[in-house]
Design a protein around this motif. Structure first.
Motif, PDB file in Angstrom:
ATOM      1  N   MET A  33      26.705  24.193  12.897  1.00 33.96           N
ATOM      2  CA  MET A  33      27.442  25.638  12.405  1.00 33.96           C
ATOM      3  C   MET A  33      27.672  25.307  10.923  1.00 33.96           C
ATOM      4  SD  MET A  33      30.069  26.881  15.154  1.00 33.96           S
ATOM      5  CE  MET A  33      30.403  28.305  14.074  1.00 33.96           C
ATOM      6  N   ILE A  34      27.301  26.248  10.075  1.00 30.03           N
ATOM      7  CA  ILE A  34      27.669  26.295   8.702  1.00 30.03           C
ATOM      8  C   ILE A  34      28.538  27.424   8.110  1.00 30.03           C
ATOM      9  CG2 ILE A  34      25.394  25.227   8.412  1.00 30.03           C
ATOM     10  CD1 ILE A  34      24.445  27.935   7.255  1.00 30.03           C
ATOM     11  N   LYS A  35      29.237  27.189   7.002  1.00 30.87           N
ATOM     12  CA  LYS A  35      29.939  28.275   6.368  1.00 30.87           C
ATOM     13  C   LYS A  35      30.170  27.931   4.871  1.00 30.87           C
ATOM     14  CE  LYS A  35      33.985  31.260   6.546  1.00 30.87           C
ATOM     15  NZ  LYS A  35      35.027  31.969   7.275  1.00 30.87           N
ATOM     16  N   ASN A  36      29.474  28.694   4.051  1.00 31.90           N
ATOM     17  CA  ASN A  36      29.798  28.476   2.495  1.00 31.90           C
ATOM     18  C   ASN A  36      29.341  27.101   2.347  1.00 31.90           C
ATOM     19  OD1 ASN A  36      30.561  31.105   2.322  1.00 31.90           O
ATOM     20  ND2 ASN A  36      32.687  30.656   2.456  1.00 31.90           N
ATOM     21  N   GLU A  37      28.142  26.625   2.325  1.00 30.02           N
ATOM     22  CA  GLU A  37      27.575  25.260   2.424  1.00 30.02           C
ATOM     23  C   GLU A  37      26.429  25.359   1.018  1.00 30.02           C
ATOM     24  OE1 GLU A  37      28.198  22.555   3.403  1.00 30.02           O
ATOM     25  OE2 GLU A  37      29.916  23.224   4.826  1.00 30.02           O
ATOM     26  N   ALA A  38      26.737  26.263   0.215  1.00 30.66           N
ATOM     27  CA  ALA A  38      25.633  26.583  -1.011  1.00 30.66           C
ATOM     28  C   ALA A  38      25.426  25.302  -1.737  1.00 30.66           C
ATOM     29  CB  ALA A  38      25.985  27.809  -1.754  1.00 30.66           C
ATOM     30  N   ASN A  39      26.478  24.459  -1.901  1.00 32.94           N
ATOM     31  CA  ASN A  39      26.561  23.513  -2.726  1.00 32.94           C
ATOM     32  C   ASN A  39      26.009  22.142  -2.043  1.00 32.94           C
ATOM     33  OD1 ASN A  39      27.891  24.489  -5.183  1.00 32.94           O
ATOM     34  ND2 ASN A  39      29.701  24.526  -3.983  1.00 32.94           N
ATOM     35  N   TYR A  40      25.522  22.102  -0.965  1.00 31.85           N
ATOM     36  CA  TYR A  40      25.197  20.987  -0.273  1.00 31.85           C
ATOM     37  C   TYR A  40      24.137  20.971   0.853  1.00 31.85           C
ATOM     38  CZ  TYR A  40      30.088  20.186  -1.752  1.00 31.85           C
ATOM     39  OH  TYR A  40      31.175  20.444  -2.375  1.00 31.85           O
ATOM     40  N   VAL A  41      23.688  22.415   1.005  1.00 36.41           N
ATOM     41  CA  VAL A  41      22.850  22.352   2.035  1.00 36.41           C
ATOM     42  C   VAL A  41      21.445  21.976   1.624  1.00 36.41           C
ATOM     43  CG1 VAL A  41      22.446  24.899   1.877  1.00 36.41           C
ATOM     44  CG2 VAL A  41      22.001  23.929   4.292  1.00 36.41           C
ATOM     45  N   ALA A  42      20.927  22.316   0.394  1.00 37.15           N
ATOM     46  CA  ALA A  42      19.572  22.067   0.032  1.00 37.15           C
ATOM     47  C   ALA A  42      19.334  20.537   0.076  1.00 37.15           C
ATOM     48  CB  ALA A  42      19.282  22.506  -1.406  1.00 37.15           C
ATOM     49  N   GLU A  43      20.366  19.809  -0.257  1.00 34.52           N
ATOM     50  CA  GLU A  43      20.098  18.308  -0.231  1.00 34.52           C
ATOM     51  C   GLU A  43      19.999  17.791   1.418  1.00 34.52           C
ATOM     52  OE1 GLU A  43      22.340  14.074  -1.767  1.00 34.52           O
ATOM     53  OE2 GLU A  43      23.507  16.199  -1.746  1.00 34.52           O
ATOM     54  N   TRP A  44      20.885  18.290   2.043  1.00 31.32           N
ATOM     55  CA  TRP A  44      21.183  18.122   3.316  1.00 31.32           C
ATOM     56  C   TRP A  44      19.707  18.334   4.236  1.00 31.32           C
ATOM     57  CZ3 TRP A  44      21.165  20.751   8.208  1.00 31.32           C
ATOM     58  CH2 TRP A  44      21.689  20.217   8.907  1.00 31.32           C
ATOM     59  N   LEU A  45      19.164  19.612   3.733  1.00 23.20           N
ATOM     60  CA  LEU A  45      17.885  19.849   4.597  1.00 23.20           C
ATOM     61  C   LEU A  45      16.615  19.321   4.016  1.00 23.20           C
ATOM     62  CD1 LEU A  45      18.320  23.800   4.282  1.00 23.20           C
ATOM     63  CD2 LEU A  45      18.279  22.536   6.505  1.00 23.20           C
ATOM     64  N   ARG A  46      16.582  18.927   2.687  1.00 19.16           N
ATOM     65  CA  ARG A  46      15.165  18.197   2.094  1.00 19.16           C
ATOM     66  C   ARG A  46      15.362  16.710   2.709  1.00 19.16           C
ATOM     67  NH1 ARG A  46      16.878  20.934  -2.871  1.00 19.16           N
ATOM     68  NH2 ARG A  46      15.356  22.362  -3.491  1.00 19.16           N
ATOM     69  N   PRO A 164      32.989  16.454  -8.799  1.00 20.64           N
ATOM     70  CA  PRO A 164      31.485  16.364  -8.056  1.00 20.64           C
ATOM     71  C   PRO A 164      30.670  15.548  -9.136  1.00 20.64           C
ATOM     72  CG  PRO A 164      32.212  18.431  -7.443  1.00 20.64           C
ATOM     73  CD  PRO A 164      33.257  17.883  -8.540  1.00 20.64           C
ATOM     74  N   PRO A 165      30.215  14.618  -8.765  1.00 16.19           N
ATOM     75  CA  PRO A 165      29.139  13.910  -9.775  1.00 16.19           C
ATOM     76  C   PRO A 165      27.781  14.399  -9.867  1.00 16.19           C
ATOM     77  CG  PRO A 165      29.099  12.487  -7.778  1.00 16.19           C
ATOM     78  CD  PRO A 165      30.027  13.729  -7.660  1.00 16.19           C
ATOM     79  N   GLU A 166      27.170  14.504 -10.786  1.00 17.32           N
ATOM     80  CA  GLU A 166      25.809  14.766 -11.110  1.00 17.32           C
ATOM     81  C   GLU A 166      24.754  13.960 -10.086  1.00 17.32           C
ATOM     82  OE1 GLU A 166      24.919  17.417 -12.688  1.00 17.32           O
ATOM     83  OE2 GLU A 166      26.449  17.867 -14.177  1.00 17.32           O
ATOM     84  N   GLY A 167      23.806  14.847  -9.305  1.00 17.57           N
ATOM     85  CA  GLY A 167      22.772  14.004  -8.531  1.00 17.57           C
ATOM     86  C   GLY A 167      23.105  14.235  -7.096  1.00 17.57           C
ATOM     87  N   GLY A 168      24.226  14.937  -6.713  1.00 17.69           N
ATOM     88  CA  GLY A 168      24.238  15.086  -5.118  1.00 17.69           C
ATOM     89  C   GLY A 168      25.199  14.151  -4.479  1.00 17.69           C
ATOM     90  N   VAL A 169      25.001  14.177  -3.215  1.00 17.28           N
ATOM     91  CA  VAL A 169      25.990  13.406  -2.636  1.00 17.28           C
ATOM     92  C   VAL A 169      25.410  11.925  -2.255  1.00 17.28           C
ATOM     93  CG1 VAL A 169      27.022  13.173  -0.239  1.00 17.28           C
ATOM     94  CG2 VAL A 169      26.975  15.278  -1.405  1.00 17.28           C
ATOM     95  N   LEU A 170      24.094  11.799  -1.744  1.00 17.49           N
ATOM     96  CA  LEU A 170      23.807  10.555  -1.141  1.00 17.49           C
ATOM     97  C   LEU A 170      23.547   9.420  -2.252  1.00 17.49           C
ATOM     98  CD1 LEU A 170      20.906  11.965   1.127  1.00 17.49           C
ATOM     99  CD2 LEU A 170      23.258  11.242   1.784  1.00 17.49           C
ATOM    100  N   MET A 171      23.210   9.820  -3.416  1.00 17.10           N
ATOM    101  CA  MET A 171      22.982   8.765  -4.452  1.00 17.10           C
ATOM    102  C   MET A 171      24.247   8.229  -4.992  1.00 17.10           C
ATOM    103  SD  MET A 171      19.696   8.177  -4.030  1.00 17.10           S
ATOM    104  CE  MET A 171      19.695   7.159  -5.527  1.00 17.10           C
ATOM    105  N   ASN A 172      25.410   8.948  -4.805  1.00 13.80           N
ATOM    106  CA  ASN A 172      26.501   8.652  -5.468  1.00 13.80           C
ATOM    107  C   ASN A 172      27.717   8.050  -4.886  1.00 13.80           C
ATOM    108  OD1 ASN A 172      26.611   9.788  -8.534  1.00 13.80           O
ATOM    109  ND2 ASN A 172      25.611  11.648  -7.292  1.00 13.80           N
TER     110      ASN A 172
END
Length: 318
Positions: A33-46, A164-172
């Motif tokens: 389920m998702i709601k208002n994930e515009a900041n995160y969903v692209a990294e998660w999907l890719r 929020p750091p530059e470069g997304g979640v996984l690398m930070n």
């Protein structure tokens, strides 16, 4: 009696008859389920597409921040199905609130599960990290006889980030709670990868299957009951690890608290639960670079532009 009315229970276990498998079913699907994930969903999907997830079924609980547009820009439609999933339900007889996430998971099993060997039920702040092989399917290749796999949360905190750091979640985010099997309140849990054509009971953190009932396996094939999973002997992340980025930065944690729970929990009760988990995560941390090592070793391109990972403040309904 309104002021003293007993809090109604939450119906979260659903018994089902599993679907018949398609002759050519293959691969792993993620349902969430998702709601208002515009900041995160692209990294998660890719990322998950890069580690072999064949399809994503996303149940959209009324996003208003452009989440759908981001999804459309990230992966071709053949890889993603978005299902509108707004509203809450109450059982007419018992007046118990019915868990809409459990119903969504049941919908995923019935309407998509017959085409896939596995469905992973994880959220967009959770990432599957293969440690044996490049893909999730390779990591659990030796577990075909186990229709239910339980993966313990590896709980990541702020890693010292105030914003929020530059470069997304996984690398930070590299600091997580030392003990994934902590018995402290709100400090640990599991998510499951199941054979949808074997599931007879659906919930969020646990399932029952025809073959093993309430028993599930860890990533090396050790079986345990629902409660038995909580014992230290069940822990393993040898082949596949589940990272849960529970807080992200301090600013994002505060935004999470301000939004409140997706369930019927009161705002204060939700805040207390989240902050107890944060306290337990941050009390004793270790560095964990397993996902970074995988990304670098396999050359995974997360496609993150610096400006796309800044925190957006979006009004509800905007």
């Amino acid at each position: 009696m309104g002021l003293f009315r007993k809090r109604l229970p939450l119906t979260k276990y659903l018994e089902i008859t599993p679907p018949e498998p398609a002759a050519e079913r293959s691969g792993i699907m993620i349902a969430t389920m998702i709601k208002n994930e515009a900041n995160y969903v692209a990294e998660w999907l890719r990322y998950h597409h890069a580690v072999g997830i064949r399809h994503f079924v996303l149940y959209d609980d009324g996003s208003t921040d452009g989440t759908r547009e981001v999804i459309a820009e990230t992966l071709p439609p053949k890889y993603v199905t978005i299902v509108p999933w707004r509203g809450r339900m109450i059982d007419a007889e018992s007046k118990a609130t019915v868990n809409s996430q459990a119903i969504a998971f049941t919908h995923a099993i019935y309407n998509f599960g017959y085409d896939y060997k596995r469905i992973a039920f994880i959220d967009t702040d959770e990432f599957l990290v293969p440690k044996n092989g490049k893909t999730v399917e390779e990591a659990i290749a030796g577990l075909d006889e186990f229709p239910n796999i339980s993966l313990p949360w590896h709980m990541f905190g702020t890693s010292g980030h105030k914003t929020p750091p530059e470069g997304g979640v996984l690398m930070n985010y590299t600091r997580r709670a030392r003990d994934p099997m902590s018995r402290k309140k709100n400090a640990s849990n599991f998510k499951c990868i199941v054979d949808p054509c074997e599931v007879v009971e659906v919930s969020i953190h646990q399932f029952k299957t025809r073959k093993h009932g309430e028993f599930s396996a860890n990533d090396v094939g050790h079986l345990a009951s629902r409660n038995g999973r909580k014992g230290a002997g069940f822990y393993s992340a040898q082949n596949l690890q589940l990272n849960h980025y529970y807080t992200r930065s301090e600013a994002e944690l505060e935004a999470k608290l301000s939004r409140g729970a997706a369930s019927t929990a009161s705002h204060q009760r939700y805040r207390n639960r989240v902050m107890s988990a944060v306290k337990n995560i941050e009390a004793d941390t270790v560095e964990d670079r397993a996902v970074i090592d995988l990304i670098q070793r396999e050359g995974i391109d997360l496609g993150i532009e610096p400006q796309s990972v800044r925190l957006r403040v979006v009004r509800q309904g905007a």
